[in-house]
Scaffold this motif. Sequence first.
Motif, PDB file in Angstrom:
ATOM      1  N   UNK A 246       0.684  -1.170  -0.093  1.00 38.83           N
ATOM      2  CA  UNK A 246       0.117   0.057  -0.025  1.00 38.83           C
ATOM      3  C   UNK A 246       0.674   1.356  -0.160  1.00 38.83           C
ATOM      4  N   UNK A 247       0.149   2.246  -0.333  1.00 39.64           N
ATOM      5  CA  UNK A 247       1.035   3.680  -0.548  1.00 39.64           C
ATOM      6  C   UNK A 247       1.018   3.977   0.974  1.00 39.64           C
ATOM      7  N   UNK A 248       2.110   4.491   1.268  1.00 44.51           N
ATOM      8  CA  UNK A 248       2.440   5.258   2.703  1.00 44.51           C
ATOM      9  C   UNK A 248       1.776   6.622   2.752  1.00 44.51           C
ATOM     10  N   UNK A 249       0.768   6.830   3.810  1.00 41.38           N
ATOM     11  CA  UNK A 249       0.246   7.975   3.829  1.00 41.38           C
ATOM     12  C   UNK A 249       0.769   8.666   5.000  1.00 41.38           C
ATOM     13  N   UNK A 250       1.155   7.930   6.016  1.00 42.08           N
ATOM     14  CA  UNK A 250       1.776   8.679   7.216  1.00 42.08           C
ATOM     15  C   UNK A 250       2.749   7.739   7.921  1.00 42.08           C
ATOM     16  N   UNK A 251       3.709   8.562   8.518  1.00 45.90           N
ATOM     17  CA  UNK A 251       5.017   7.818   9.368  1.00 45.90           C
ATOM     18  C   UNK A 251       5.469   8.775  10.335  1.00 45.90           C
ATOM     19  N   UNK A 252       5.885   8.196  11.246  1.00 40.55           N
ATOM     20  CA  UNK A 252       6.756   8.860  12.387  1.00 40.55           C
ATOM     21  C   UNK A 252       6.747   7.949  13.517  1.00 40.55           C
ATOM     22  N   UNK A 253       7.632   8.529  14.679  1.00 36.62           N
ATOM     23  CA  UNK A 253       8.061   7.901  15.935  1.00 36.62           C
ATOM     24  C   UNK A 253       6.578   8.010  16.968  1.00 36.62           C
ATOM     25  N   UNK A 254       6.242   6.983  17.366  1.00 39.58           N
ATOM     26  CA  UNK A 254       5.521   7.070  18.555  1.00 39.58           C
ATOM     27  C   UNK A 254       5.946   6.082  19.645  1.00 39.58           C
ATOM     28  N   UNK A 255       5.742   6.356  20.808  1.00 40.54           N
ATOM     29  CA  UNK A 255       5.712   5.254  22.181  1.00 40.54           C
ATOM     30  C   UNK A 255       4.694   4.180  21.976  1.00 40.54           C
ATOM     31  N   UNK A 256       4.994   2.899  21.990  1.00 39.42           N
ATOM     32  CA  UNK A 256       4.159   2.000  22.104  1.00 39.42           C
ATOM     33  C   UNK A 256       4.326   1.158  23.366  1.00 39.42           C
ATOM     34  N   UNK A 257       3.085   0.806  24.139  1.00 45.50           N
ATOM     35  CA  UNK A 257       3.217   0.164  25.271  1.00 45.50           C
ATOM     36  C   UNK A 257       3.248  -1.497  24.647  1.00 45.50           C
ATOM     37  N   UNK A 258       4.092  -2.106  25.462  1.00 48.04           N
ATOM     38  CA  UNK A 258       4.324  -3.557  25.118  1.00 48.04           C
ATOM     39  C   UNK A 258       2.954  -4.315  25.741  1.00 48.04           C
ATOM     40  N   UNK A 259       2.888  -5.616  25.109  1.00 46.27           N
ATOM     41  CA  UNK A 259       1.704  -6.509  25.407  1.00 46.27           C
ATOM     42  C   UNK A 259       1.773  -7.186  26.600  1.00 46.27           C
ATOM     43  N   UNK A 260       2.961  -7.607  26.784  1.00 48.26           N
ATOM     44  CA  UNK A 260       3.309  -8.642  28.219  1.00 48.26           C
ATOM     45  C   UNK A 260       3.744  -7.705  29.466  1.00 48.26           C
ATOM     46  N   UNK A 261       5.031  -6.901  28.954  1.00 55.08           N
ATOM     47  CA  UNK A 261       5.565  -6.299  29.990  1.00 55.08           C
ATOM     48  C   UNK A 261       4.937  -4.877  30.420  1.00 55.08           C
ATOM     49  N   UNK A 262       4.072  -4.420  29.346  1.00 51.90           N
ATOM     50  CA  UNK A 262       3.660  -2.938  29.677  1.00 51.90           C
ATOM     51  C   UNK A 262       4.702  -2.038  29.749  1.00 51.90           C
ATOM     52  N   UNK A 263       5.784  -2.155  29.027  1.00 54.11           N
ATOM     53  CA  UNK A 263       6.725  -1.079  29.297  1.00 54.11           C
ATOM     54  C   UNK A 263       6.602  -0.482  27.862  1.00 54.11           C
ATOM     55  N   UNK A 264       7.153   0.815  27.845  1.00 55.31           N
ATOM     56  CA  UNK A 264       7.102   1.813  26.683  1.00 55.31           C
ATOM     57  C   UNK A 264       8.342   1.678  25.843  1.00 55.31           C
ATOM     58  N   UNK A 265       8.019   1.444  24.692  1.00 55.82           N
ATOM     59  CA  UNK A 265       9.246   1.705  23.733  1.00 55.82           C
ATOM     60  C   UNK A 265       8.927   2.374  22.303  1.00 55.82           C
ATOM     61  N   UNK A 266       9.947   3.342  21.991  1.00 57.95           N
ATOM     62  CA  UNK A 266       9.640   4.086  20.777  1.00 57.95           C
ATOM     63  C   UNK A 266       9.881   3.361  19.428  1.00 57.95           C
ATOM     64  N   UNK A 267       8.795   3.331  18.764  1.00 60.07           N
ATOM     65  CA  UNK A 267       8.665   2.685  17.490  1.00 60.07           C
ATOM     66  C   UNK A 267       8.680   3.497  16.260  1.00 60.07           C
ATOM     67  N   UNK A 268       8.871   2.937  15.146  1.00 61.30           N
ATOM     68  CA  UNK A 268       8.601   3.950  13.756  1.00 61.30           C
ATOM     69  C   UNK A 268       7.409   3.435  13.311  1.00 61.30           C
ATOM     70  N   UNK A 269       6.301   4.051  13.270  1.00 62.37           N
ATOM     71  CA  UNK A 269       4.890   3.634  12.607  1.00 62.37           C
ATOM     72  C   UNK A 269       4.956   4.160  11.144  1.00 62.37           C
ATOM     73  N   UNK A 270       4.353   3.130  10.326  1.00 65.68           N
ATOM     74  CA  UNK A 270       3.931   3.501   9.101  1.00 65.68           C
ATOM     75  C   UNK A 270       2.614   3.049   8.797  1.00 65.68           C
ATOM     76  N   UNK A 271       1.583   4.054   8.321  1.00 63.98           N
ATOM     77  CA  UNK A 271       0.551   3.730   7.842  1.00 63.98           C
ATOM     78  C   UNK A 271       0.179   3.574   6.433  1.00 63.98           C
ATOM     79  N   UNK A 272      -0.286   2.724   5.842  1.00 63.59           N
ATOM     80  CA  UNK A 272      -0.552   2.598   4.503  1.00 63.59           C
ATOM     81  C   UNK A 272      -1.918   2.396   4.062  1.00 63.59           C
ATOM     82  N   UNK A 273      -2.314   2.828   2.936  1.00 59.27           N
ATOM     83  CA  UNK A 273      -3.522   2.484   2.289  1.00 59.27           C
ATOM     84  C   UNK A 273      -3.525   1.715   1.153  1.00 59.27           C
TER      85      UNK A 273
END
Length: 333
Positions: A246-273
């Motif tokens: 898909x075509x990239x419509x938005x991307x950037x750095x966001x903090x994401x909460x882990x599923x198991x340990x619930x800690x926060x880490x910065x990830x590069x998110x890419x939104x495609x359509x």
Amino acid sequence: MEDGVLKEGFLVKRGHIVHNWKVRWFILRQNTLLYYKLDGGQKVTPPRGQILLDGCAITCPCLEYENRPLLIKLKTRTSTEYFLEACSREERDAWAFEITGAIHAGQPGKVQQLHILRNSFKLPPHISLHRIVDKMHDGSTGIRPSPNMEQGSTYKKTFIGSSLVDWLISNSFAASRLEAVTLASVLMEENFLRPVGARSMEAIRSGDLAEQFVDDSTALYTFAESHKKKISAKEEISVSTVELSGRVVKQGYLAKQGHKRKNWKVRRFVLRKDPAFLHYYDPSKEENRPAGVKGNVQGNLFKVITKDDTHYYIQASSKAERAEWIEAIKKLT
């Protein structure tokens, strides 16, 4: 934004002693670039370090790392080198523009020149770089690399700068030589093309924000090898090519909460359509493949952000950025 702050946000920084890559929160002021460690996706005070901009030289794009095409290099007056990576070409260029403006704050003519450069040719949104590169690789109508000589040396599988400019115009990817040169520069900055030999490398090393690609019969280029690497069968199963088409419509750095340990880490998110997917990547790793998938946006959107916009597992660096992400995702649901 605080008073005196020209720009702030996440960048990935190379370590000085151990050359590992870590996300840091950067704040640009008139004479200094401060960087902070993160905890829970938020900056920890006091700053981890600072880069004094007086007498600093900036190189953008910096092509010293083949697998990191979105780098800025800063070399201080004392010859200390800093390598900073952004999440997209637009964000990298925005940082380079603001940092260069801060370095040359006392030179109005230089700042005006930067504004003109920044407002010059923009790549039309409908042009896909991947489509251009695919067509360049086409056996019958694409660019055919061949042996070329420069200053007495023969380089295999290369093509000359002016030939690529001619090809981009003849295939209607650009309307003029200026547009074609800019587009070729973008292809090089995004690590689809690589300069070969002294002539083309010299243009890169100039470090100016002007065009980096040379429209000349003496400048040689080749396809970047990193885009030909085969991925393993295991990776092929985990990352569907359809998801990533898909075509990239938005991307950037966001903090994401882990599923198991619930800690926060910065990830590069890419939104495609078309199709709509939201992927996230570990920015400290060099391989450009998803570390995870938040699934088809249509089905899993509100596992990321709730309908009333109060409870969320992904944290933006500002209210405005959070609103932009929510708006972009809502358009695809």
